[in-house]
Design an enzyme around this catalytic site. Structure first.
Site, PDB file in Angstrom:
ATOM      1  N   GLY A  28     -35.671  -4.015  11.830  1.00  0.00           N
ATOM      2  CA  GLY A  28     -36.651  -4.250  10.784  1.00  0.00           C
ATOM      3  C   GLY A  28     -36.278  -3.550   9.485  1.00  0.00           C
ATOM      4  O   GLY A  28     -35.147  -3.141   9.280  1.00  0.00           O
ATOM      5  N   ALA A  29     -37.273  -3.444   8.586  1.00  0.00           N
ATOM      6  CA  ALA A  29     -37.046  -2.894   7.245  1.00  0.00           C
ATOM      7  C   ALA A  29     -35.886  -3.631   6.590  1.00  0.00           C
ATOM      8  O   ALA A  29     -34.940  -3.018   6.087  1.00  0.00           O
ATOM      9  CB  ALA A  29     -36.806  -1.390   7.302  1.00  0.00           C
ATOM     10  N   HIS A  31     -33.245  -5.679   4.330  1.00  0.00           N
ATOM     11  CA  HIS A  31     -32.799  -5.591   2.943  1.00  0.00           C
ATOM     12  C   HIS A  31     -31.692  -6.618   2.742  1.00  0.00           C
ATOM     13  O   HIS A  31     -31.444  -7.463   3.623  1.00  0.00           O
ATOM     14  CB  HIS A  31     -32.322  -4.167   2.615  1.00  0.00           C
ATOM     15  CG  HIS A  31     -31.363  -3.596   3.604  1.00  0.00           C
ATOM     16  ND1 HIS A  31     -30.089  -4.116   3.825  1.00  0.00           N
ATOM     17  CD2 HIS A  31     -31.478  -2.544   4.469  1.00  0.00           C
ATOM     18  CE1 HIS A  31     -29.467  -3.411   4.745  1.00  0.00           C
ATOM     19  NE2 HIS A  31     -30.286  -2.453   5.169  1.00  0.00           N
ATOM     20  N   GLU A  32     -31.020  -6.564   1.599  1.00  0.00           N
ATOM     21  CA  GLU A  32     -30.023  -7.571   1.277  1.00  0.00           C
ATOM     22  C   GLU A  32     -28.869  -7.593   2.271  1.00  0.00           C
ATOM     23  O   GLU A  32     -28.256  -8.639   2.504  1.00  0.00           O
ATOM     24  CB  GLU A  32     -29.502  -7.351  -0.141  1.00  0.00           C
ATOM     25  CG  GLU A  32     -28.448  -8.356  -0.611  1.00  0.00           C
ATOM     26  CD  GLU A  32     -28.916  -9.809  -0.561  1.00  0.00           C
ATOM     27  OE1 GLU A  32     -28.049 -10.680  -0.422  1.00  0.00           O
ATOM     28  OE2 GLU A  32     -30.140 -10.054  -0.650  1.00  0.00           O
ATOM     29  N   GLY A  33     -28.559  -6.435   2.862  1.00  0.00           N
ATOM     30  CA  GLY A  33     -27.529  -6.420   3.881  1.00  0.00           C
ATOM     31  C   GLY A  33     -27.897  -7.297   5.069  1.00  0.00           C
ATOM     32  O   GLY A  33     -27.069  -8.083   5.569  1.00  0.00           O
ATOM     33  N   HIS A  34     -29.144  -7.182   5.516  1.00  0.00           N
ATOM     34  CA  HIS A  34     -29.608  -8.043   6.605  1.00  0.00           C
ATOM     35  C   HIS A  34     -29.631  -9.512   6.167  1.00  0.00           C
ATOM     36  O   HIS A  34     -29.271 -10.410   6.934  1.00  0.00           O
ATOM     37  CB  HIS A  34     -31.015  -7.634   7.043  1.00  0.00           C
ATOM     38  CG  HIS A  34     -31.104  -6.250   7.609  1.00  0.00           C
ATOM     39  ND1 HIS A  34     -31.721  -5.221   6.948  1.00  0.00           N
ATOM     40  CD2 HIS A  34     -30.655  -5.725   8.769  1.00  0.00           C
ATOM     41  CE1 HIS A  34     -31.649  -4.125   7.678  1.00  0.00           C
ATOM     42  NE2 HIS A  34     -31.006  -4.402   8.791  1.00  0.00           N
ATOM     43  N   ASP A 151     -22.008  -0.349  10.430  1.00  0.00           N
ATOM     44  CA  ASP A 151     -22.079   0.365  11.703  1.00  0.00           C
ATOM     45  C   ASP A 151     -20.829   0.018  12.513  1.00  0.00           C
ATOM     46  O   ASP A 151     -20.893  -0.655  13.545  1.00  0.00           O
ATOM     47  CB  ASP A 151     -23.352  -0.018  12.451  1.00  0.00           C
ATOM     48  CG  ASP A 151     -24.606   0.397  11.697  1.00  0.00           C
ATOM     49  OD1 ASP A 151     -24.826   1.606  11.527  1.00  0.00           O
ATOM     50  OD2 ASP A 151     -25.349  -0.499  11.244  1.00  0.00           O
TER      51      ASP A 151
END
Length: 330
Positions: A28-29, A31-34, A151
């Protein structure tokens, strides 16, 4: 048709499947990376496929004193981001849905790779991560699963688990997405004050310094390959005033086994300076590793490598990395 928000595996399994299912796992949370991961999943799955985003804050991968309780939970906003990026469904199960009957007695072990770097700093983290990834792969039944390169150790371990345990899924790594100032996008960036963020930029600056040193050395290696160390060639170069350049290039080529050490040293200078800033950066590790096992590479290493860093600024722990290639074919 609007995006579906599903709470149980039965709801997900009831959906009709035509093309390939691509899954993006998140806590969750978003952002543009997701969002980049989701858009990549959409491209891979194609218009006939399905993109599922999982949102689950996994308690197994948080150690004592870590930020499980304060980890941001923003499902409504996450659903909007997932939909805008092209997802068909968000799978947001409860802890009871993922771990019926409590914490699992049988878990995935990350093995020796899981005890290095992040694993050494966060004991048990990767066992918990792999356990939930394995469960979510079974619950979502994807053809493809996408994870971020930020990661890098997590990605390497997931790939290893899928290979070693014969999971029938393709794992796709997606390059790190950065803020305009170079900071790798992370849900934890929101914890940083403006002053802490300025200090935190040392992580990416250190990696870029290492990358620049590596590029300079590889350029000299290429120069050395173009200038054979023969007497006749040296005389010809001397006539052109290039003998010093040839000698320098050959000296660098001869000393090439020290290239990884030079990369580490360049990055370390930036981090040492950040440790003297206000607020200071508290370095956890700086490592230059072989992505196959996340062991430190030797000075005669050739092939793909990862330059990785982890540090705390205030109470916020951040990680970052970049890929490098040593010893291009001569």
């Amino acid at each position: 048709m609007s995006i579906a928000v599903l709470r149980t595996a039965d709801e997900l399994h009831a959906r009709a499947r035509v093309g390939r299912r691509a899954v993006v796992m998140t806590m969750g949370a978003l952002h543009e990376g997701h969002a980049t991961l989701i858009r990549t999943a959409r491209e891979i799955a194609g218009p006939q496929g399905e993109v599922v985003v999982t949102v689950f804050v996994n308690p197994l991968q948080f150690g004592a004193g870590e930020d499980l309780d304060r980890y941001p939970r923003t499902l409504d906003a996450d659903v909007k981001i997932a939909e805008a990026a092209g997802a068909d469904a968000v799978f947001a199960p409860s802890v009871d849905e993922v771990y019926p009957g409590g914490e699992p007695q049988v878990r995935i072990s990350a093995g020796p790779m899981g005890e290095r770097l992040e694993g050494a700093s966060r004991p048990g983290h990767f066992d918990g991560m792999l356990t939930v990834v394995a469960k979510l792969l079974h619950l979502t039944r994807p053809d493809i699963a996408l994870y971020g390169q930020k990661d890098a150790q997590q990605l390497a371990l997931i790939r290893r688990m899928v290979r070693d345990l014969n999971f029938g899924v393709d794992i796709v790594g997606v390059p790190t997405v950065r803020e305009d100032d170079g900071l790798a996008m992370s849900s934890r960036n929101r914890y940083l004050t403006p002053q802490q963020r300025r200090t935190a930029l040392a992580l990416s600056r250190a990696l870029f310094a290492g990358r620049d040193r590596h590029a300079a050395q590889e350029a000299l290696r290429a120069r050395a390959r173009e200038v054979p160390a023969t007497h006749a060639r040296a005389e010809a170069l001397s006539a052109l005033g290039e003998s010093r350049a040839a000698a320098d290039a050959h000296a660098v080529a001869k000393a090439l086994p020290g290239a990884p050490s030079a990369v580490r040293a360049a990055a370390r200078l930036v981090l040492d300076d950040a440790a003297r800033q206000d607020p200071p950066l508290a370095l956890d590790y700086l490592a230059l590793v072989d992505p196959s096992d996340f062991g430190e590479i030797d000075d005669d290493f050739t092939g793909e490598a990862v330059l990785a860093v982890a540090a705390r600024v205030g109470t916020t722990r951040l990680i970052d990395n970049i890929p490098l290639t040593f010893g291009a074919a001569s």
